[in-house]
Design a protein around this motif. Structure first.
Motif, short mmCIF file in Angstrom:
data_model
loop_
_atom_site.label_atom_id
_atom_site.label_comp_id
_atom_site.label_asym_id
_atom_site.label_seq_id
_atom_site.Cartn_x
_atom_site.Cartn_y
_atom_site.Cartn_z
N UNK A 41 -13.88 -5.90 -58.98
CA UNK A 41 -13.48 -6.26 -60.35
C UNK A 41 -14.61 -6.99 -61.06
N UNK A 42 -15.26 -7.92 -60.38
CA UNK A 42 -16.39 -8.65 -60.98
C UNK A 42 -17.51 -7.69 -61.37
N UNK A 43 -17.83 -6.77 -60.48
CA UNK A 43 -18.89 -5.79 -60.75
C UNK A 43 -18.51 -4.91 -61.93
N UNK A 54 -14.52 -3.40 -72.81
CA UNK A 54 -13.73 -4.47 -72.22
C UNK A 54 -12.87 -3.89 -71.10
N UNK A 55 -12.95 -4.50 -69.94
CA UNK A 55 -12.08 -4.13 -68.84
C UNK A 55 -10.79 -4.92 -69.03
N UNK A 56 -9.76 -4.25 -69.55
CA UNK A 56 -8.52 -4.91 -69.91
C UNK A 56 -7.66 -5.19 -68.68
N UNK A 57 -7.57 -4.23 -67.78
CA UNK A 57 -6.80 -4.38 -66.55
C UNK A 57 -7.56 -3.76 -65.40
N UNK A 58 -7.36 -4.32 -64.21
CA UNK A 58 -7.99 -3.81 -62.99
C UNK A 58 -7.05 -4.06 -61.83
N UNK A 59 -6.88 -3.06 -60.99
CA UNK A 59 -6.15 -3.23 -59.74
C UNK A 59 -6.45 -2.03 -58.86
N UNK A 60 -6.03 -2.10 -57.63
CA UNK A 60 -6.30 -1.00 -56.74
C UNK A 60 -5.57 -1.15 -55.43
N UNK A 85 -19.33 3.68 -61.22
CA UNK A 85 -19.30 4.15 -59.83
C UNK A 85 -20.63 3.91 -59.13
N UNK A 86 -21.72 4.18 -59.81
CA UNK A 86 -23.05 4.02 -59.20
C UNK A 86 -23.39 2.58 -58.88
N UNK A 87 -23.19 1.70 -59.86
CA UNK A 87 -23.52 0.28 -59.65
C UNK A 87 -22.61 -0.32 -58.59
N UNK A 88 -21.31 -0.03 -58.67
CA UNK A 88 -20.39 -0.61 -57.70
C UNK A 88 -20.68 -0.11 -56.28
N UNK A 89 -21.00 1.16 -56.14
CA UNK A 89 -21.31 1.70 -54.81
C UNK A 89 -22.55 1.01 -54.23
N UNK A 90 -23.56 0.89 -55.03
CA UNK A 90 -24.81 0.27 -54.58
C UNK A 90 -24.59 -1.21 -54.22
N UNK A 91 -23.93 -1.95 -55.09
CA UNK A 91 -23.72 -3.38 -54.83
C UNK A 91 -22.81 -3.63 -53.63
N UNK A 92 -21.78 -2.82 -53.51
CA UNK A 92 -20.86 -3.00 -52.37
C UNK A 92 -21.57 -2.70 -51.05
N UNK A 93 -22.45 -1.70 -51.06
CA UNK A 93 -23.21 -1.36 -49.86
C UNK A 93 -24.13 -2.53 -49.48
N UNK A 94 -24.73 -3.17 -50.48
CA UNK A 94 -25.63 -4.30 -50.21
C UNK A 94 -24.87 -5.54 -49.73
N UNK A 95 -23.74 -5.82 -50.37
CA UNK A 95 -23.02 -7.07 -50.11
C UNK A 95 -22.05 -6.99 -48.94
N UNK A 96 -21.59 -5.79 -48.60
CA UNK A 96 -20.63 -5.62 -47.52
C UNK A 96 -21.13 -4.55 -46.56
#
Length: 138
Positions: A41-43, A54-60, A85-96
């Motif tokens: 959500x932060x990413x 604006x990201x009005x709502x987020x859940x999953x 999708x690209x940024x979140x994939x890259x950051x999640x791979x780095x951080x987790x």
């Protein structure tokens, strides 16, 4: 009619554009925990801010995300989705690093497809009737 707080203005336009986006993990693998979703959500909020959206709502859930975005007409949804999708994939791979097992050979967190649906405003039938009832000059 949309509430005035939902109506935004640009230099030459007035708009209220919302889209419901759904992203699914590659092979629909169940990879996300609450910690992952919080970071995603932060990413996603940061990427949206870069696009002046604006990201009005987020859940999953453990294998997909739902986003509700409010966006200006100058933003192409496909470009926004590609960046999200690209940024979140890259950051999640780095951080987790533990997510790497779900990336396989392609190094992709997300499926190549996504869902995008327009949201808000009157139903199509009401809008069609409104347009048909306009006073067209002879």
């Amino acid at each position: 009619m949309a509430e005035s707080s939902e109506i935004r203005t640009g230099r030459h336009c007035v708009f209220a554009l919302h889209a419901h986006l759904v992203f699914v993990t590659k092979f629909r693998h169940k990879v996300f925990t609450g910690t992952h979703l919080t970071r995603l959500e932060e990413i996603m909020r940061a990427v949206c801010a870069d696009f002046e959206t604006t990201l009005t709502e987020f859940n999953g859930e453990d294998d997909h995300l739902h986003l509700l975005v409010n966006f200006p007409p100058k933003v192409a949804l496909s470009k926004l989705v590609n960046s999200l999708k690209g940024v979140s994939s890259r950051r999640m791979r780095q951080e987790f690093p533990e997510l790497a097992a779900h990336y396989y050979r392609a190094n992709k967190l997300w499926s190549g497809s996504y869902f995008a649906g327009s949201v808000g405003g009157p139903p199509i039938a009401v809008l069609r009737q409104y347009i048909e009832q306009q006073n067209r000059p002879a």
